[in-house]
Design an enzyme around this catalytic site. Sequence first.
Site, PDB file in Angstrom:
ATOM      1  N   CYS A  56     -46.246   2.369 -35.498  1.00 28.38           N
ATOM      2  CA  CYS A  56     -45.712   1.476 -34.469  1.00 28.38           C
ATOM      3  C   CYS A  56     -44.207   1.724 -34.276  1.00 28.38           C
ATOM      4  O   CYS A  56     -43.507   2.143 -35.197  1.00 28.38           O
ATOM      5  CB  CYS A  56     -45.967   0.019 -34.851  1.00 28.38           C
ATOM      6  SG  CYS A  56     -47.592  -0.598 -34.340  1.00 28.38           S
ATOM      7  N   HIS A 169     -53.746   7.962 -32.308  1.00 24.99           N
ATOM      8  CA  HIS A 169     -52.936   9.157 -32.549  1.00 24.99           C
ATOM      9  C   HIS A 169     -53.813  10.363 -32.815  1.00 24.99           C
ATOM     10  O   HIS A 169     -54.978  10.233 -33.175  1.00 24.99           O
ATOM     11  CB  HIS A 169     -51.992   8.938 -33.738  1.00 24.99           C
ATOM     12  CG  HIS A 169     -52.700   8.833 -35.067  1.00 24.99           C
ATOM     13  ND1 HIS A 169     -53.382   7.696 -35.459  1.00 24.99           N
ATOM     14  CD2 HIS A 169     -52.838   9.711 -36.085  1.00 24.99           C
ATOM     15  CE1 HIS A 169     -53.898   7.889 -36.669  1.00 24.99           C
ATOM     16  NE2 HIS A 169     -53.591   9.103 -37.074  1.00 24.99           N
ATOM     17  N   HIS A 284     -60.230  23.083 -28.462  1.00 27.59           N
ATOM     18  CA  HIS A 284     -60.492  24.473 -28.804  1.00 27.59           C
ATOM     19  C   HIS A 284     -59.681  25.374 -27.885  1.00 27.59           C
ATOM     20  O   HIS A 284     -59.994  25.525 -26.711  1.00 27.59           O
ATOM     21  CB  HIS A 284     -61.999  24.774 -28.713  1.00 27.59           C
ATOM     22  CG  HIS A 284     -62.755  24.246 -29.894  1.00 27.59           C
ATOM     23  ND1 HIS A 284     -64.076  24.530 -30.151  1.00 27.59           N
ATOM     24  CD2 HIS A 284     -62.337  23.453 -30.930  1.00 27.59           C
ATOM     25  CE1 HIS A 284     -64.437  23.924 -31.272  1.00 27.59           C
ATOM     26  NE2 HIS A 284     -63.420  23.267 -31.751  1.00 27.59           N
TER      27      HIS A 284
HETATM   28 ZN   LIG Z   1     -65.499  25.151 -28.913  1.00 28.72          ZN
HETATM   29 ZN   LIG Z   2     -49.326   0.726 -35.005  1.00 29.50          ZN
END
Ligand SMILES: [Zn+2]
Ligand SMILES: [Zn+2]
Length: 353
Positions: A56, A169, A284
């Site tokens: 945060c 994230h 990828h």
């Molecule tokens: Zn792939």
């Molecule tokens: Zn957070």
Amino acid sequence: MTTSPHGQGIWEERWHPLREEWVIVAAHRQDRPWSGETVPHEEQQIPAYVSDCYLCPGNARVSGAINPTYDGVFVFDNDHPCVGLNAPANLAPATGINKNRPATGIARVVCYTPRHDLSLAQLQTVEVENLLTAWQKQYRELGSRDDVNHVLIFENKGEVVGVSNRHPHSQIYATNFVFKTIETEARASARHYQQTGRPIFQEIIEAEQTDNNRIIAENQKSIAFLPYFARYAYEVYVAPKQTHSSLADLDDSEVQDFAATLKEVLVRFDNLWQMPFPYVMALHQAPTDDGDHRGFHFHVEFHPPLRIPNLLKYLAGPEIGGGNFLSDTSPEQKAIELRSVPATHYSVKTPHE
Ligand SMILES: [Zn+2]
Ligand SMILES: [Zn+2]
């Protein structure tokens, strides 16, 4: 449901052209497809800011660094890197056939938003675009280093894949080696390109468009589908329609279309069981070594670990012991499920509610 000539479910082996391996599809053993009930679960109120969250804005991390009060995407060097520039260089020598080397590389964390309570599925499309732009920058910067041969960008989502902090994230591992799956895909792509002059992924897209029963989302410049040769029940690939060896090569309009398709897939995942859908998502992209990767077609792969709510796909004898997947669901049926849910996130209340 696509059935065999005998009216049973699918029972066959399907070739995975990117991994160059067979997948056993034994969907005849499941009598009924999962029928659409949702798991009762408490939708806990998650705060937008958590004082002891290391992601945060404004909070301290274990390294002692303080996060800025960021308002968009925030990237920093992982405080617990698995590969790092200061990995030990003087190693105990390995014996005989064994060998080792320093775990050099760069590991980073990419926060999607300052909002602790949101997921990628809940971001505005423009915020997803900004994330894609940030990933482009990371690939270019890290991939241009001599000591980096591959940039793996991925997100683990959900407790079942070991995520303890739900602040949205992704992670980046920029490594001195090319991860195994990418190495295999790059080899298959290069060989196909040499032999036919076409990227293999173009042929995969073409087959999906011809069959037209596993496409999950599509717009002018991007497409998402649950591949014919899927190993996981809800495995989905998202790709630009033009071949580019990395995300970094997409132009602005391609990024916009890609963001919209990516978001639609994420929303459909969450809407399936009206819960945050766990997954491993990986970009990828072509290795950043000196290889010829013209035939490599950038795509995002989602590997959701659940087969039905609260039931993991267990990796056992065939997968761990033998290295090939046994799937007991039909990709065509799972694609129908994903297509049949709304394309607006369940957390977005309509004015009538
Ligand atoms: Zn792939
Ligand atoms: Zn957070």
